[in-house]
Motif scaffolding. Structure first.
Motif, PDB file in Angstrom:
ATOM      1  N   CYS A   1      -6.065  -7.021   6.222  1.00 26.05           N
ATOM      2  CA  CYS A   1      -5.633  -7.927   5.157  1.00 26.05           C
ATOM      3  C   CYS A   1      -4.407  -7.326   4.482  1.00 26.05           C
ATOM      4  CB  CYS A   1      -6.740  -8.116   4.117  1.00 26.05           C
ATOM      5  SG  CYS A   1      -7.921  -9.402   4.523  1.00 26.05           S
ATOM      6  N   TYR A   2      -3.514  -8.178   3.998  1.00 24.28           N
ATOM      7  CA  TYR A   2      -2.336  -7.711   3.282  1.00 24.28           C
ATOM      8  C   TYR A   2      -2.314  -8.361   1.902  1.00 24.28           C
ATOM      9  CZ  TYR A   2      -0.681  -6.059   7.821  1.00 24.28           C
ATOM     10  OH  TYR A   2      -0.567  -5.417   9.023  1.00 24.28           O
ATOM     11  N   TYR A   3      -2.239  -7.521   0.867  1.00 18.55           N
ATOM     12  CA  TYR A   3      -2.194  -7.995  -0.518  1.00 18.55           C
ATOM     13  C   TYR A   3      -0.940  -7.474  -1.205  1.00 18.55           C
ATOM     14  CZ  TYR A   3      -6.813 -10.127  -1.216  1.00 18.55           C
ATOM     15  OH  TYR A   3      -7.900 -10.960  -1.178  1.00 18.55           O
ATOM     16  N   ARG A   4      -0.373  -8.312  -2.057  1.00 17.50           N
ATOM     17  CA  ARG A   4       0.702  -7.853  -2.937  1.00 17.50           C
ATOM     18  C   ARG A   4       0.078  -7.486  -4.278  1.00 17.50           C
ATOM     19  NH1 ARG A   4       5.915  -8.165  -2.544  1.00 17.50           N
ATOM     20  NH2 ARG A   4       5.773  -9.750  -0.883  1.00 17.50           N
TER      21      ARG A   4
ATOM     22  N   VAL B   1       3.644  -4.764  -0.731  1.00 14.34           N
ATOM     23  CA  VAL B   1       2.501  -5.245   0.044  1.00 14.34           C
ATOM     24  C   VAL B   1       1.689  -4.049   0.529  1.00 14.34           C
ATOM     25  CG1 VAL B   1       1.782  -6.505   2.092  1.00 14.34           C
ATOM     26  CG2 VAL B   1       3.708  -7.341   0.736  1.00 14.34           C
ATOM     27  N   THR B   2       0.382  -4.097   0.282  1.00 13.19           N
ATOM     28  CA  THR B   2      -0.524  -3.026   0.670  1.00 13.19           C
ATOM     29  C   THR B   2      -1.482  -3.533   1.749  1.00 13.19           C
ATOM     30  OG1 THR B   2      -0.440  -1.973  -1.513  1.00 13.19           O
ATOM     31  CG2 THR B   2      -2.329  -1.444  -0.116  1.00 13.19           C
ATOM     32  N   PRO B   3      -1.551  -2.871   2.905  1.00 13.27           N
ATOM     33  CA  PRO B   3      -2.520  -3.272   3.929  1.00 13.27           C
ATOM     34  C   PRO B   3      -3.902  -2.700   3.621  1.00 13.27           C
ATOM     35  CG  PRO B   3      -1.201  -1.455   4.738  1.00 13.27           C
ATOM     36  CD  PRO B   3      -0.655  -1.797   3.370  1.00 13.27           C
TER      37      PRO B   3
END
Length: 256
Positions: free
Chosen positions: A121-124, A102-104
Motif C-alpha cells: 500500500c502507498y500512503y501520503r 509517499v510512504t510504502p
C-alpha cells in the motif's frame, strides 16, 4: 472465380467464428478447476488499506508525534485470492515515514504459517505544525525579531524540532541566507551573529593545570559565539585556535 469467392467466404466465416468463441476462463491460469475451489479465500483491497493505515498510525504514536496529520491512500493492491488455510497478515514499514511524501507499507500474507504473497500500500503522510513564518524577506546577517515572523499552521516535511515554533527561539539570531516572505523558519536557517571582527583585539583565556591565564591577543577571523577561530598571541606572536566566549574573549583550546 467461384474458388476465390469460396475462399473469401471461408476467411470471413473463420474470422466471425473467432470473434464469437467464448473467452477462456481465468481459472485455467490457476491450473484448471474453478478459482473459487482452488482459491476459496480472498483479502479485499480495502482491508489491506486499513492494515496499512493502522500501521502508520501506530508508528506515528510510537515516535511520539502528536501533531495533526492526514493519511491519504495513493495506491492500494488488488484483491488477493488465497488457497484454504489459516491466514496471517504481517505489516511492516520498509523505511521511515516520509512527511509530505509517499510512504510504502508492506503486508506479508501467510497461509498455514507459510509465506504466500506480499501486498504493498502507498500512503501520503501529511503532518501539520504551528511554526514561525517570515512576514517579509529576512536578509542575511540581520537580526530577526518577533515582529519579523508570525505563527502559522503549515504542513512540514521533517520530524518534530526542525522548525522554530516560538518567537523566543529567535534570540537575536541572524539568517544563514536570505529567507523569502512566507517561508517557514527551520533551525538550520539561523545562526548566531558575528560578535568578533577579524583584526579585533581580544583577551585570550587559557587554563594550565587548573591555573587560569589571560593575555592579549588579536582575532585573525570573524567569530560568532561558540565558534572556533584563529587568533594570535599579541606578546609571543604565536598562532592559536580558540572558542569565542563573548565579544571580547576567546578561550584557547588545549593543545592548540
Amino acid at each position: 472465380m467461384k474458388k476465390i469467392a469460396a475462399a473469401i467466404l471461408f476467411v470471413l466465416w473463420s474470422g466471425f467464428f473467432c470473434l464469437i468463441l467464448p473467452v477462456r476462463p481465468v481459472e485455467a491460469a490457476y491450473g484448471g478447476g474453478l478459482m473459487e475451489e482452488r482459491f476459496p479465500q480472498s483479502v479485499a483491497s480495502d482491508y489491506f488499506a486499513q492494515l496499512a493505515r493502522e500501521k502508520l498510525e501506530s508508528e506515528l504514536a510510537r515516535t511520539g508525534d502528536t501533531r495533526r496529520h492526514t493519511l491519504d491512500l495513493v495506491r492500494a493492491p488488488m484483491e488477493m485470492r488465497l488457497p484454504p488455510g489459516a491466514l496471517i497478515c504481517e505489516v511492516e514499514l520498509p523505511q521511515p515515514v516520509r512527511y509530505g511524501g509517499v510512504t510504502p507499507v508492506y503486508i506479508r500474507v501467510f497461509v498455514d504459517g507459510a509465506f504466500y504473497r506480499r501486498a504493498i500500500c502507498y500512503y501520503r503522510v501529511t503532518v501539520y505544525e504551528n511554526i514561525l513564518v517570515a512576514v517579509h524577506d529576512l536578509m542575511i546577517e540581520k537580526p530577526v525579531a518577533a515582529a519579523d515572523v508570525r505563527v502559522e499552521e503549515r504542513s512540514v516535511t521533517g520530524n518534530a524540532g526542525q522548525y522554530l515554533t516560538s518567537p523566543e527561539e529567535l534570540m537575536g539570531r541572524v539568517p544563514v541566507r536570505m529567507i523569502r516572505a512566507g517561508s517557514p523558519l527551520g533551525k538550520d536557517m539561523l545562526q548566531n551573529p558575528v560578535i568578533i571582527e577579524s583584526g579585533a583585539p581580544v583577551t585570550l583565556l587559557a587554563s594550565f593545570n587548573g591555573v587560569e591565564v589571560k593575555t592579549d591577543g588579536v582575532a585573525l577571523q570573524k567569530g560568532r559565539k561558540g565558534a572556533v577561530i584563529r587568533v594570535r598571541n599579541a606578546r609571543s606572536g604565536k598562532m592559536l585556535r580558540g572558542r569565542v566566549v563573548d565579544a571580547a574573549t576567546v578561550e584557547i583550546l588545549n593543545g592548540k
